[in-house]
Design a protein around this motif. Structure first.
Motif, short mmCIF file in Angstrom:
data_model
loop_
_atom_site.label_atom_id
_atom_site.label_comp_id
_atom_site.label_asym_id
_atom_site.label_seq_id
_atom_site.Cartn_x
_atom_site.Cartn_y
_atom_site.Cartn_z
N VAL A 91 -12.50 36.32 -23.49
CA VAL A 91 -12.15 37.73 -23.34
C VAL A 91 -13.43 38.53 -23.12
O VAL A 91 -14.33 38.52 -23.96
CB VAL A 91 -11.41 38.26 -24.58
CG1 VAL A 91 -11.13 39.76 -24.43
CG2 VAL A 91 -10.12 37.49 -24.80
N GLY A 92 -13.51 39.22 -22.01
CA GLY A 92 -14.69 40.03 -21.71
C GLY A 92 -14.50 41.47 -22.11
O GLY A 92 -13.39 41.90 -22.46
N PRO A 93 -15.56 42.26 -22.07
CA PRO A 93 -15.47 43.68 -22.42
C PRO A 93 -14.82 44.49 -21.32
O PRO A 93 -14.76 44.06 -20.17
CB PRO A 93 -16.95 44.07 -22.59
CG PRO A 93 -17.68 43.15 -21.65
CD PRO A 93 -16.93 41.84 -21.71
N VAL A 94 -14.32 45.66 -21.68
CA VAL A 94 -13.81 46.57 -20.66
C VAL A 94 -14.98 47.02 -19.79
O VAL A 94 -16.14 47.02 -20.21
CB VAL A 94 -13.14 47.81 -21.30
CG1 VAL A 94 -11.87 47.43 -22.00
CG2 VAL A 94 -14.10 48.54 -22.23
N ASP A 95 -14.67 47.41 -18.57
CA ASP A 95 -15.70 47.88 -17.65
C ASP A 95 -16.10 49.30 -18.01
O ASP A 95 -15.28 50.21 -17.96
CB ASP A 95 -15.15 47.83 -16.22
CG ASP A 95 -16.19 48.24 -15.18
OD1 ASP A 95 -17.37 48.44 -15.57
OD2 ASP A 95 -15.83 48.37 -14.00
N LEU A 96 -17.36 49.46 -18.42
CA LEU A 96 -17.83 50.78 -18.84
C LEU A 96 -18.65 51.47 -17.77
O LEU A 96 -19.23 52.53 -18.02
CB LEU A 96 -18.68 50.64 -20.11
CG LEU A 96 -17.96 50.06 -21.34
CD1 LEU A 96 -18.94 49.93 -22.50
CD2 LEU A 96 -16.77 50.92 -21.72
N SER A 97 -18.72 50.89 -16.57
CA SER A 97 -19.54 51.50 -15.51
C SER A 97 -18.97 52.87 -15.17
O SER A 97 -17.79 53.05 -14.92
CB SER A 97 -19.53 50.62 -14.27
OG SER A 97 -18.22 50.41 -13.80
#
Length: 255
Positions: A238-244
């Protein structure tokens, strides 16, 4: 003659220079040496800019330099230690930045757990530092043919470690699958390091609702802290949400 470009990365200068000199005596090998992870990355960047990428990196398993933001995909086992060493972290970074470059880890002693970590990180081989030059050259040429090289005495231990890692990952994946879509979304925010208030603003929920979701996530995953939940999530892929592009508050108190 096709030449093999090799970079030796070891913070023991005498060893690195001696090994580089021995390899340079081979008619088809061009070799350089770097004394740390950051120095190796600079060498690789210069080589890429000049159109002469390295083919193989020989990386010290106990490399002393600090390579920022480079970590293996996950430890083989979650035994209270992250099991990470800078040499293996460099392997991970190289695999991500330049997947065409092969890496071989040079070790003072055989260690099945760390060898398994090296393979997980993307290394093509694990070689003892006291091996013969002919053996090392065999490994270098082998990894260029996409072969994996391990000392025979390590095979059983490494397979055991990798099997345990896969079992652990499968269990983690099943636990994550028990979450609702909203809870998985909250978990990804937790993996990104967002505090409760930031999660609430991002998902357009009240802080109280986010707190409830976080508590449900911990309960379903069978853990008692956010840190443990994040570790399990990473094992499950599970990866992090995209915060870009986001402006968010980090480091807030998590449930």
């Amino acid at each position: 003659m096709v030449r093999i470009r090799v970079l030796v990365v070891d913070d023991h200068r005498i060893f690195a220079e001696s090994l580089a000199a021995a390899l340079a005596a081979e008619p088809d090998v061009d070799v350089s040496a770097a004394g740390s992870g950051p120095a190796a990355l600079r060498c690789m960047e210069r080589a890429t800019a000049e159109g002469r990428r390295y083919d193989v990196l020989l990386v010290d398993a106990d490399l002393g330099g600090n390579v920022a933001a480079m970590r293996p995909a996950g430890p083989v086992r979650d035994d209270g230690e992250d099991g990470l060493v800078d040499g293996i972290s460099l392997v991970t970074g190289v695999r991500s930045a330049q997947p065409g470059v092969r890496t071989v880890v040079l070790a003072e002693k055989d260690d099945p757990r760390r060898a398994a970590l090296a393979l997980q990180a993307g290394a093509g081989g694990w070689v003892a530092k006291d091996c013969s030059l002919s053996r090392l050259l065999t490994v270098i040429r082998g990894v260029l043919r996409d072969e994996t090289h391990l000392p025979p005495a390590l095979l059983t231990g490494v397979l055991r470690e990798l099997t345990a890692a896969r079992k652990h990952r499968t269990e983690s994946e099943l636990l994550v699958e028990s979450l609702t879509p909203r809870e998985r979304e909250v978990l990804r925010c937790m993996v990104a390091g967002l505090g409760r208030k930031a999660v609430a603003e991002r998902l357009f929920l009240s802080p109280h609702t986010v707190r409830t979701h976080m508590q449900n996530v911990l309960g379903k995953l069978g853990v008692h802290s956010t840190l443990a939940a994040v570790a399990l999530a990473r094992r499950a892929g599970v990866g992090p949400v995209d915060l870009s592009g986001d402006v968010v508050e980090r480091g807030g108190q998590l449930a």
